[in-house]
Design a protein around this motif. Structure first.
Motif, mmCIF file in Angstrom:
data_model
loop_
_atom_site.group_PDB
_atom_site.id
_atom_site.type_symbol
_atom_site.label_atom_id
_atom_site.label_comp_id
_atom_site.label_asym_id
_atom_site.label_seq_id
_atom_site.Cartn_x
_atom_site.Cartn_y
_atom_site.Cartn_z
ATOM 1 N N GLN A 20 3.772 15.652 7.426
ATOM 2 C CA GLN A 20 3.254 15.850 8.883
ATOM 3 C C GLN A 20 4.198 14.835 9.602
ATOM 4 O O GLN A 20 3.981 13.519 9.901
ATOM 5 N N HIS A 21 5.302 15.218 9.840
ATOM 6 C CA HIS A 21 6.348 14.367 10.570
ATOM 7 C C HIS A 21 5.830 13.771 11.851
ATOM 8 O O HIS A 21 6.253 12.430 11.914
ATOM 9 N N GLY A 22 5.122 14.344 12.626
ATOM 10 C CA GLY A 22 4.761 13.650 14.115
ATOM 11 C C GLY A 22 3.896 12.487 13.665
ATOM 12 O O GLY A 22 3.951 11.352 14.392
ATOM 13 N N LEU A 23 2.747 12.732 12.759
ATOM 14 C CA LEU A 23 1.936 11.801 12.446
ATOM 15 C C LEU A 23 2.479 10.403 11.849
ATOM 16 O O LEU A 23 2.159 9.220 12.218
ATOM 17 N N GLY A 24 3.499 10.785 10.984
ATOM 18 C CA GLY A 24 4.111 9.546 10.225
ATOM 19 C C GLY A 24 4.793 9.057 11.128
ATOM 20 O O GLY A 24 5.034 7.542 10.945
ATOM 21 N N ARG A 25 6.048 9.680 12.002
ATOM 22 C CA ARG A 25 6.677 8.875 12.564
ATOM 23 C C ARG A 25 6.199 7.858 13.780
ATOM 24 O O ARG A 25 6.550 7.152 14.093
ATOM 25 N N SER A 26 4.689 8.472 14.144
ATOM 26 C CA SER A 26 4.150 7.795 15.258
ATOM 27 C C SER A 26 3.341 6.363 14.501
ATOM 28 O O SER A 26 3.207 5.460 15.459
ATOM 29 N N LEU A 27 3.510 6.127 13.252
ATOM 30 C CA LEU A 27 2.798 5.025 12.795
ATOM 31 C C LEU A 27 3.767 4.106 11.923
ATOM 32 O O LEU A 27 3.400 2.923 11.639
ATOM 33 N N CYS A 28 5.090 4.402 11.809
ATOM 34 C CA CYS A 28 6.092 3.925 11.023
ATOM 35 C C CYS A 28 7.187 2.998 11.955
ATOM 36 O O CYS A 28 7.346 3.438 12.852
ATOM 37 N N ASP A 29 7.657 2.119 11.185
ATOM 38 C CA ASP A 29 8.818 1.382 11.903
ATOM 39 C C ASP A 29 10.016 2.019 11.453
ATOM 40 O O ASP A 29 11.084 2.012 12.177
ATOM 41 N N VAL A 30 10.008 2.508 10.115
ATOM 42 C CA VAL A 30 11.148 3.006 9.513
ATOM 43 C C VAL A 30 11.021 4.548 8.893
ATOM 44 O O VAL A 30 9.847 4.581 8.314
ATOM 45 N N GLU A 31 11.930 5.583 8.914
ATOM 46 C CA GLU A 31 11.646 6.690 8.499
ATOM 47 C C GLU A 31 12.733 6.886 7.062
ATOM 48 O O GLU A 31 13.854 6.614 7.548
ATOM 49 N N MET A 32 12.466 7.720 6.293
ATOM 50 C CA MET A 32 13.417 8.226 5.515
ATOM 51 C C MET A 32 12.929 9.586 4.972
ATOM 52 O O MET A 32 11.820 10.056 5.465
ATOM 53 N N VAL A 71 0.770 -1.121 0.013
ATOM 54 C CA VAL A 71 0.018 0.028 -0.084
ATOM 55 C C VAL A 71 0.846 1.422 0.055
ATOM 56 O O VAL A 71 1.719 1.316 0.852
ATOM 57 N N LEU A 72 0.590 2.185 -1.007
ATOM 58 C CA LEU A 72 1.228 3.444 -1.101
ATOM 59 C C LEU A 72 0.357 4.421 -0.830
ATOM 60 O O LEU A 72 -0.892 4.674 -1.137
ATOM 61 N N LEU A 73 0.815 5.370 0.321
ATOM 62 C CA LEU A 73 -0.440 6.277 0.795
ATOM 63 C C LEU A 73 0.643 7.713 0.742
ATOM 64 O O LEU A 73 1.648 7.902 1.283
ATOM 65 N N ASP A 74 -0.169 8.747 -0.165
ATOM 66 C CA ASP A 74 0.508 9.871 -0.386
ATOM 67 C C ASP A 74 -0.376 10.859 0.305
ATOM 68 O O ASP A 74 -1.632 11.288 0.072
ATOM 69 N N GLU A 75 0.265 11.309 1.300
ATOM 70 C CA GLU A 75 -0.375 12.559 2.270
ATOM 71 C C GLU A 75 -1.941 11.859 2.743
ATOM 72 O O GLU A 75 -2.756 12.445 2.474
ATOM 73 N N PRO A 76 -1.706 10.660 3.205
ATOM 74 C CA PRO A 76 -3.211 10.006 3.678
ATOM 75 C C PRO A 76 -3.899 11.185 4.615
ATOM 76 O O PRO A 76 -5.199 10.736 4.693
ATOM 77 N N PHE A 77 -3.609 11.935 5.398
ATOM 78 C CA PHE A 77 -4.281 12.516 6.262
ATOM 79 C C PHE A 77 -4.887 13.824 5.638
ATOM 80 O O PHE A 77 -5.538 14.633 6.328
ATOM 81 N N GLY A 78 -4.706 14.434 4.451
ATOM 82 C CA GLY A 78 -5.018 15.269 3.858
ATOM 83 C C GLY A 78 -6.525 15.366 3.654
ATOM 84 O O GLY A 78 -6.861 14.401 3.208
ATOM 85 N N GLN A 79 -7.303 16.362 3.934
ATOM 86 C CA GLN A 79 -8.489 16.484 3.394
ATOM 87 C C GLN A 79 -9.531 15.772 4.546
ATOM 88 O O GLN A 79 -10.617 15.557 4.214
ATOM 89 N N LEU A 80 -8.838 15.435 5.583
ATOM 90 C CA LEU A 80 -9.622 14.738 6.496
ATOM 91 C C LEU A 80 -9.879 15.527 8.010
ATOM 92 O O LEU A 80 -9.087 16.396 8.418
ATOM 93 N N ASP A 81 -11.105 15.394 8.277
ATOM 94 C CA ASP A 81 -11.062 16.160 9.677
ATOM 95 C C ASP A 81 -10.611 15.262 10.904
ATOM 96 O O ASP A 81 -10.226 14.086 10.623
ATOM 97 N N PRO A 82 -10.745 15.574 12.094
ATOM 98 C CA PRO A 82 -10.177 14.956 13.263
ATOM 99 C C PRO A 82 -10.676 13.680 13.194
ATOM 100 O O PRO A 82 -9.659 12.673 13.511
#
Length: 227
Positions: free
Chosen positions: A196-208, A159-170
């Motif tokens: 959104q680094h904070g959201l991304g890092r909270s969900l990932c095993d690895v970051e680039m 699964v590829l997610l490109d800015e998955p939190f965009g256009q979403l309310d809380p």
């Protein structure tokens, strides 16, 4: 960490040039099966272009992409049946209802999906009451929720997610986080691109980290303490 695990995705020296501008510059990455990798970078960093190249929607100017151990472009039709993507382009049928959009998944995928499955998928993303409503009347957030429902029905392995939190309310952001966790628990491999680094890092095993088309930070395990 360099273990012998099956590589779901391998990209080598990817470059994408438009005119005289290189949008992606010699990017290489490897993702193991079941990993959740965050591709973090500001808007304009080249994240979308990189994901579109990996998804075989764009051919790279140079470089190679392998998915599930085979050349992605030589096996494009097969690879696409095993890959799912949520991006800026919804690829929804605006003149069909939400349910009819999901019926297209059933038709094209050949998966044994019942009407109850389609209904449950809409309920899962909070669109249960809107199954018969034309998608052209949906808000941006509702379209994004329908994209999530379609993704879950297709059962992709990458699964590829490109800015998955965009256009979403809380509430929509919370839904997306739950979906990512659910996919992770099912052993599905994810590449999540976000500014959104904070959201991304909270969900990932690895970051680039990607900036101006270049990898600034190679794949780095994220400490679970940050969650």
């Amino acid at each position: 960490m360099e273990n012998q695990g099956f590589k779901t995705l391998r990209a080598e020296n990817l470059k994408k040039v438009y005119g005289r501008k290189a949008v992606v510059k010699e990017v290489s990455l490897k993702i193991r099966r079941g990993e959740v990798v965050g591709l973090l970078g500001p808007n304009g960093a080249g994240k979308t272009t990189l994901l579109r190249v990996i998804a075989t929607a764009l051919r790279p100017t140079r470089g190679q992409v392998e998915v599930f151990g085979v050349d992605a472009y030589a096996n494009r039709d097969v690879i696409r049946t095993q890959m799912g993507m949520i991006s800026h382009n919804s690829h929804l049928y605006y003149d069909l209802s939400a349910t009819e959009n999901l019926e297209q998944v059933r038709f094209f995928s050949g998966l044994p999906l019942s009407d109850a499955d389609l209904k449950a998928s809409l309920e899962r993303v909070g669109l249960g009451p809107y199954g018969n409503q034309m998608v052209r009347t949906f808000s941006a957030g509702m379209k994004r929720r329908l994209m999530i429902a379609r993704l879950l029905l297709r059962e992709p392995q990458l699964v590829l997610l490109d800015e998955p939190f965009g256009q979403l309310d809380p509430a929509g952001v919370a839904l997306m986080k739950d979906v990512i966790t659910e996919l992770t628990q099912r052993g599905i491999t994810l590449l999540l691109a976000t500014h959104q680094h904070g959201l991304g890092r909270s969900l990932c095993d690895v970051e680039m980290k990607l900036q101006a088309g270049e990898i600034l930070l190679p794949p780095t395990p994220i400490s679970q303490e940050a969650s």
